[in-house]
Design a protein around this motif. Structure first.
Motif, mmCIF file in Angstrom:
data_model
loop_
_atom_site.group_PDB
_atom_site.id
_atom_site.type_symbol
_atom_site.label_atom_id
_atom_site.label_comp_id
_atom_site.label_asym_id
_atom_site.label_seq_id
_atom_site.Cartn_x
_atom_site.Cartn_y
_atom_site.Cartn_z
ATOM 1 N N UNK A 26 0.820 -1.213 0.000
ATOM 2 C CA UNK A 26 0.000 0.000 0.000
ATOM 3 C C UNK A 26 0.850 1.258 0.000
ATOM 4 N N UNK A 27 2.059 1.155 0.553
ATOM 5 C CA UNK A 27 2.958 2.314 0.612
ATOM 6 C C UNK A 27 3.990 2.324 -0.506
ATOM 7 N N UNK A 28 3.870 1.393 -1.441
ATOM 8 C CA UNK A 28 4.815 1.360 -2.554
ATOM 9 C C UNK A 28 6.180 0.832 -2.171
ATOM 10 N N UNK A 29 6.246 0.040 -1.096
ATOM 11 C CA UNK A 29 7.514 -0.535 -0.647
ATOM 12 C C UNK A 29 7.615 -1.964 -1.172
ATOM 13 N N UNK A 30 8.693 -2.263 -1.880
ATOM 14 C CA UNK A 30 8.898 -3.586 -2.458
ATOM 15 C C UNK A 30 9.459 -4.550 -1.404
ATOM 16 N N UNK A 31 9.127 -5.833 -1.544
ATOM 17 C CA UNK A 31 9.679 -6.863 -0.670
ATOM 18 C C UNK A 31 10.472 -7.847 -1.515
ATOM 19 N N UNK A 32 11.730 -8.058 -1.140
ATOM 20 C CA UNK A 32 12.630 -8.916 -1.903
ATOM 21 C C UNK A 32 13.154 -10.029 -1.010
ATOM 22 N N UNK A 33 13.095 -11.246 -1.503
ATOM 23 C CA UNK A 33 13.728 -12.371 -0.832
ATOM 24 C C UNK A 33 15.099 -12.566 -1.469
ATOM 25 N N UNK A 54 6.163 -10.345 -4.664
ATOM 26 C CA UNK A 54 7.485 -10.574 -4.082
ATOM 27 C C UNK A 54 8.494 -10.743 -5.210
ATOM 28 N N UNK A 55 9.672 -10.166 -5.023
ATOM 29 C CA UNK A 55 10.794 -10.370 -5.952
ATOM 30 C C UNK A 55 11.787 -11.335 -5.311
ATOM 31 N N UNK A 56 12.557 -12.009 -6.147
ATOM 32 C CA UNK A 56 13.458 -13.041 -5.650
ATOM 33 C C UNK A 56 14.871 -12.847 -6.201
ATOM 34 N N UNK A 57 15.814 -12.735 -5.289
ATOM 35 C CA UNK A 57 17.234 -12.824 -5.629
ATOM 36 C C UNK A 57 17.680 -14.183 -5.097
ATOM 37 N N UNK A 58 17.571 -15.198 -5.943
ATOM 38 C CA UNK A 58 17.839 -16.579 -5.530
ATOM 39 C C UNK A 58 19.261 -16.984 -5.876
ATOM 40 N N UNK A 59 19.678 -18.135 -5.351
ATOM 41 C CA UNK A 59 21.000 -18.707 -5.648
ATOM 42 C C UNK A 59 22.115 -17.679 -5.414
ATOM 43 N N UNK A 60 21.995 -16.920 -4.309
ATOM 44 C CA UNK A 60 22.994 -15.897 -3.969
ATOM 45 C C UNK A 60 23.217 -14.888 -5.089
#
Length: 256
Positions: A26-33, A54-60
């Protein structure tokens, strides 16, 4: 995820997090794993949540997704993998996971207990008779190393492969071999370019060596109370431990 977002039982307070995610969105804040874990395993942790939230930065940092959109795939060239396989054949008591874009792979000779342990990190995991049977884009190599020989194997990895791959600790006896310049901070940069977000407006959380570049990059870096000394020294702020919902506690404070 491990040692940071998840508690030691590999779970988290889903109801609390889902409420937070709605508030962040709602506040335009992204969540990244950002994790050393496989992309498909990470998606499993957040089953039931809209895939584009949700966005993903996987495999380091080797595999980056903005929701359902693939943005980046690292690829270790075949000649380097040939050197890796020679190295793996020289080390004993170590379980090796070859991490590809489509699946992870391990030899059929792996101990059953180690295979079962690997399933905690890899939702897609295939057994193969030999490394040469793998036909996939290889992103990284993950090694499960007993504590008593960890430092020796790390040193040998630097010596044998350090000119082409970067050995990095991933916590819980795991050692990753990744391409130079490929790490969580690089994965975040890919997303930042997509979203036009600056370093100064990012909060990040970590507990082990594979979080270092990410924590050094962002404006608000948090070390978990259970984190390594290196990470506690690198971070600007402290968060409660992973078994005390440290990340969720800090998200509430950020929202407030």
């Amino acid at each position: 995820m491990d040692g940071t977002f998840l508690n030691d039982n590999k779970t988290y307070d889903r109801e609390r997090f889902q409420a937070q995610l709605l508030a962040l969105k709602a506040r335009g804040i992204r969540f990244v794993v950002a994790s050393g874990n496989q992309y498909y395993r990470l998606r499993e942790y957040f089953a039931g949540i809209d895939g584009n939230d949700i966005a993903y930065v996987a495999e380091n940092g080797g595999y980056v997704h903005d929701g359902e959109q693939e943005l980046y795939v690292a690829e270790i060239p075949g000649d380097i993998m040939a050197r890796v396989y020679s190295f793996l054949n020289t080390i004993k008591e170590v379980s090796s996971i070859i991490c590809g874009k489509n699946s992870a792979y391990t030899l059929t000779s792996i101990d059953q207990a180690e295979y079962d342990n690997a399933l905690n990190h890899y939702q897609r995991l295939q057994r193969v008779e030999s490394y040469q049977a793998i036909n996939d884009t290889i992103i990284k190599i993950a090694l499960k190393v007993p504590s008593r020989i960890f430092d020796a194997v790390l040193s040998e990895a630097h010596q044998m492969l350090g000119d082409v791959l970067v050995p990095v600790t991933s916590g819980h006896q795991w050692l990753d071999l990744i391409m130079p310049g490929v790490h969580k901070a690089h994965g975040l940069q890919v997303l930042q370019q997509q979203w036009e977000i600056s370093d100064q407006t990012i909060a990040a959380f970590g507990d082990s060596g594979n979080d270092l570049e990410m924590l050094q990059k962002v404006g608000f870096s948090f070390a978990m109370e259970n984190g390594s000394e290196v990470i506690r020294q690198a971070a600007r702020y402290a968060a409660p431990g992973n078994n005390n919902d440290g990340v969720l506690e800090m998200i509430d404070r950020i929202l407030e």
